[in-house]
Design a protein around this motif. Structure first.
Motif, PDB file in Angstrom:
ATOM      1  N   MET A  60      33.717  38.699  52.663  1.00 43.86           N
ATOM      2  CA  MET A  60      34.718  39.262  51.761  1.00 43.86           C
ATOM      3  C   MET A  60      35.806  39.966  52.554  1.00 43.86           C
ATOM      4  O   MET A  60      35.516  40.789  53.419  1.00 43.86           O
ATOM      5  N   ASN A  61      37.061  39.639  52.256  1.00 46.61           N
ATOM      6  CA  ASN A  61      38.200  40.371  52.777  1.00 46.61           C
ATOM      7  C   ASN A  61      38.298  41.659  51.957  1.00 46.61           C
ATOM      8  O   ASN A  61      38.474  41.604  50.741  1.00 46.61           O
ATOM      9  N   ILE A  62      38.161  42.811  52.579  1.00 47.88           N
ATOM     10  CA  ILE A  62      38.118  44.078  51.858  1.00 47.88           C
ATOM     11  C   ILE A  62      39.429  44.371  51.126  1.00 47.88           C
ATOM     12  O   ILE A  62      39.427  44.866  50.005  1.00 47.88           O
ATOM     13  N   ALA A  63      40.558  44.050  51.730  1.00 50.52           N
ATOM     14  CA  ALA A  63      41.854  44.355  51.111  1.00 50.52           C
ATOM     15  C   ALA A  63      42.095  43.525  49.854  1.00 50.52           C
ATOM     16  O   ALA A  63      42.593  44.039  48.852  1.00 50.52           O
ATOM     17  N   THR A  64      41.725  42.247  49.877  1.00 49.42           N
ATOM     18  CA  THR A  64      42.029  41.356  48.752  1.00 49.42           C
ATOM     19  C   THR A  64      40.831  41.095  47.856  1.00 49.42           C
ATOM     20  O   THR A  64      40.981  40.545  46.773  1.00 49.42           O
ATOM     21  N   LYS A  65      39.630  41.427  48.314  1.00 54.96           N
ATOM     22  CA  LYS A  65      38.361  41.143  47.627  1.00 54.96           C
ATOM     23  C   LYS A  65      38.083  39.637  47.528  1.00 54.96           C
ATOM     24  O   LYS A  65      37.207  39.197  46.792  1.00 54.96           O
ATOM     25  N   LYS A  66      38.827  38.837  48.274  1.00 56.90           N
ATOM     26  CA  LYS A  66      38.624  37.390  48.279  1.00 56.90           C
ATOM     27  C   LYS A  66      37.341  37.048  49.024  1.00 56.90           C
ATOM     28  O   LYS A  66      37.066  37.592  50.089  1.00 56.90           O
ATOM     29  N   LEU A  67      36.560  36.104  48.463  1.00 51.71           N
ATOM     30  CA  LEU A  67      35.289  35.688  49.043  1.00 51.71           C
ATOM     31  C   LEU A  67      35.403  34.320  49.695  1.00 51.71           C
ATOM     32  O   LEU A  67      36.013  33.411  49.137  1.00 51.71           O
ATOM     33  N   LEU A  68      34.797  34.187  50.873  1.00 52.32           N
ATOM     34  CA  LEU A  68      34.654  32.908  51.551  1.00 52.32           C
ATOM     35  C   LEU A  68      33.170  32.567  51.542  1.00 52.32           C
ATOM     36  O   LEU A  68      32.347  33.319  52.063  1.00 52.32           O
ATOM     37  N   HIS A  69      32.813  31.442  50.942  1.00 51.65           N
ATOM     38  CA  HIS A  69      31.423  30.987  50.835  1.00 51.65           C
ATOM     39  C   HIS A  69      31.059  30.281  52.144  1.00 51.65           C
ATOM     40  O   HIS A  69      31.474  29.161  52.376  1.00 51.65           O
ATOM     41  N   LEU A  70      30.280  30.947  53.015  1.00 53.25           N
ATOM     42  CA  LEU A  70      29.996  30.414  54.346  1.00 53.25           C
ATOM     43  C   LEU A  70      28.851  29.412  54.385  1.00 53.25           C
ATOM     44  O   LEU A  70      28.941  28.399  55.063  1.00 53.25           O
ATOM     45  N   THR A  71      27.742  29.712  53.740  1.00 54.42           N
ATOM     46  CA  THR A  71      26.590  28.810  53.797  1.00 54.42           C
ATOM     47  C   THR A  71      26.289  28.286  52.407  1.00 54.42           C
ATOM     48  O   THR A  71      26.489  28.972  51.411  1.00 54.42           O
ATOM     49  N   ARG A  72      25.821  27.053  52.364  1.00 52.38           N
ATOM     50  CA  ARG A  72      25.445  26.421  51.091  1.00 52.38           C
ATOM     51  C   ARG A  72      24.151  25.651  51.334  1.00 52.38           C
ATOM     52  O   ARG A  72      24.178  24.562  51.891  1.00 52.38           O
ATOM     53  N   HIS A  73      23.048  26.250  50.941  1.00 55.93           N
ATOM     54  CA  HIS A  73      21.751  25.616  51.161  1.00 55.93           C
ATOM     55  C   HIS A  73      20.782  26.123  50.108  1.00 55.93           C
ATOM     56  O   HIS A  73      20.883  27.265  49.669  1.00 55.93           O
ATOM     57  N   ARG A  74      19.836  25.279  49.723  1.00 58.98           N
ATOM     58  CA  ARG A  74      18.871  25.702  48.700  1.00 58.98           C
ATOM     59  C   ARG A  74      17.873  26.720  49.230  1.00 58.98           C
ATOM     60  O   ARG A  74      17.207  27.399  48.473  1.00 58.98           O
ATOM     61  N   GLY A  75      17.773  26.837  50.568  1.00 53.63           N
ATOM     62  CA  GLY A  75      16.926  27.860  51.171  1.00 53.63           C
ATOM     63  C   GLY A  75      17.559  29.232  51.033  1.00 53.63           C
ATOM     64  O   GLY A  75      18.661  29.381  50.507  1.00 53.63           O
ATOM     65  N   ILE A  76      16.864  30.248  51.516  1.00 53.55           N
ATOM     66  CA  ILE A  76      17.370  31.622  51.453  1.00 53.55           C
ATOM     67  C   ILE A  76      18.072  31.947  52.765  1.00 53.55           C
ATOM     68  O   ILE A  76      17.465  31.909  53.837  1.00 53.55           O
ATOM     69  N   ASP A  77      19.364  32.251  52.688  1.00 51.64           N
ATOM     70  CA  ASP A  77      20.152  32.716  53.828  1.00 51.64           C
ATOM     71  C   ASP A  77      20.402  34.203  53.632  1.00 51.64           C
ATOM     72  O   ASP A  77      20.889  34.614  52.570  1.00 51.64           O
ATOM     73  N   THR A  78      20.069  35.022  54.624  1.00 48.65           N
ATOM     74  CA  THR A  78      20.166  36.466  54.444  1.00 48.65           C
ATOM     75  C   THR A  78      20.373  37.172  55.782  1.00 48.65           C
ATOM     76  O   THR A  78      20.407  36.543  56.828  1.00 48.65           O
ATOM     77  N   GLU A  79      20.487  38.487  55.754  1.00 55.43           N
ATOM     78  CA  GLU A  79      20.589  39.360  56.929  1.00 55.43           C
ATOM     79  C   GLU A  79      21.716  38.971  57.886  1.00 55.43           C
ATOM     80  O   GLU A  79      21.495  38.807  59.089  1.00 55.43           O
ATOM     81  N   PRO A  80      22.956  38.845  57.392  1.00 53.21           N
ATOM     82  CA  PRO A  80      24.052  38.476  58.301  1.00 53.21           C
ATOM     83  C   PRO A  80      24.429  39.619  59.235  1.00 53.21           C
ATOM     84  O   PRO A  80      24.397  40.787  58.859  1.00 53.21           O
ATOM     85  N   VAL A  81      24.790  39.265  60.473  1.00 52.42           N
ATOM     86  CA  VAL A  81      25.288  40.233  61.447  1.00 52.42           C
ATOM     87  C   VAL A  81      26.401  39.552  62.244  1.00 52.42           C
ATOM     88  O   VAL A  81      26.290  38.386  62.611  1.00 52.42           O
ATOM     89  N   TRP A  82      27.492  40.283  62.458  1.00 52.60           N
ATOM     90  CA  TRP A  82      28.662  39.732  63.138  1.00 52.60           C
ATOM     91  C   TRP A  82      28.476  39.705  64.644  1.00 52.60           C
ATOM     92  O   TRP A  82      27.875  40.615  65.223  1.00 52.60           O
TER      93      TRP A  82
END
Length: 194
Positions: A60-82
Motif C-alpha cells: 500500500m502506498n501510504i499517501a494515496t492508499k493505493k494497493l498493489l496485489h503482489l502475490t496470487r496463490h491459493r496457499g497462505i502468503d504471510t509475514e512480509p518483510v522488506w
C-alpha cells in the motif's frame, strides 16, 4: 507505528503517528488484515489481505492508499518483510506444501523460493546490511532460530531450544532478539551472530 487491532471484533490495520498520537485506519476489509511492515523509506506498507479470497501479500502506498496485489496463490502468503534497499519482499508461504520463505519484487512478478533446507521456515527478518536472513527453522518437531547468508544460502542454527519464535535483528545487526519459553513461561532472549 503500524499495527493490527481487533477492537471492532475483526482484524483491522491502523497507523499511529507517535509525535501527535493521531491514529488512522488503513484497512478494514472482510477477512484477514494483517502483518503490516514498513518499507525502508516509510512511504509504503507491505501487508496481508484476504479480500480476494486467499491470503496474499499487498503493498500500500501510504499517501494515496493505493494497493498493489503482489502475490496470487491459493496457499497462505504471510509475514512480509522488506529488503534493505526496498526492492523486494521476503515472505512466508505454504504454496510448496509446508511453510518456506519466498522473495518477490516489490513492484510485482513471480515469487521465488529461497529456503530449501528444513521442513519449516518462517517469520523472516533481514539484517540491516542486507547480507543475512534470520528465521524460525523447524525440523523434527523442534523450532529454532536459524541464520541464512543471502549470498551462499548457508544456514546455521543460532539456538538449541524447542519452541523459539519471532526473531528480529538489532539495529547494528549483531544480535537477534527472539521469543521462547522457560519453565512454561514466555521469555525474550538475545543471541549474537557469532
Amino acid at each position: 507505528l503500524a499495527y493490527v487491532s481487533f477492537e471492532n471484533k475483526r482484524p483491522e490495520i491502523f497507523i499511529q503517528h507517535l509525535p501527535t498520537a493521531r491514529r488512522s485506519k488503513v484497512t478494514g476489509f472482510k477477512g484477514i488484515n494483517g502483518a503490516p511492515n514498513w518499507s525502508p523509506d516509510g512511504k509504503k506498507l507491505a501487508l496481508v489481505l484476504s479480500k480476494d479470497k486467499s491470503a496474499d501479500i499487498y503493498v500500500m502506498n501510504i499517501a494515496t492508499k493505493k494497493l498493489l496485489h503482489l502475490t496470487r496463490h491459493r496457499g497462505i502468503d504471510t509475514e512480509p518483510v522488506w529488503s534493505t534497499d526496498g526492492n523486494s519482499i521476503v515472505f512466508t508461504s505454504d504454496r510448496s506444501g509446508r511453510p518456506q520463505l519466498y522473495r518477490v519484487a516489490a513492484t510485482g512478478g513471480q515469487p521465488k523460493r529461497i529456503t530449501f533446507e528444513g521442513r519449516y521456515n518462517s517469520a523472516a527478518d533481514i539484517s540491516p546490511d542486507g547480507k543475512n536472513i534470520v528465521m524460525v527453522y523447524g525440523e523434527g518437531g523442534r523450532y529454532q532460530i536459524a541464520l541464512m547468508n543471502q549470498e551462499n544460502r548457508e544456514l546455521s542454527l543460532l539456538t538449541s531450544n524447542n519452541l523459539d519464535e519471532s526473531p528480529s535483528f538489532s539495529p547494528n545487526g549483531r544480535m537477534v532478539l527472539y521469543a521462547s519459553t522457560e519453565n512454561n513461561t514466555g521469555v525474550l532472549y538475545m543471541v549474537s551472530l557469532d
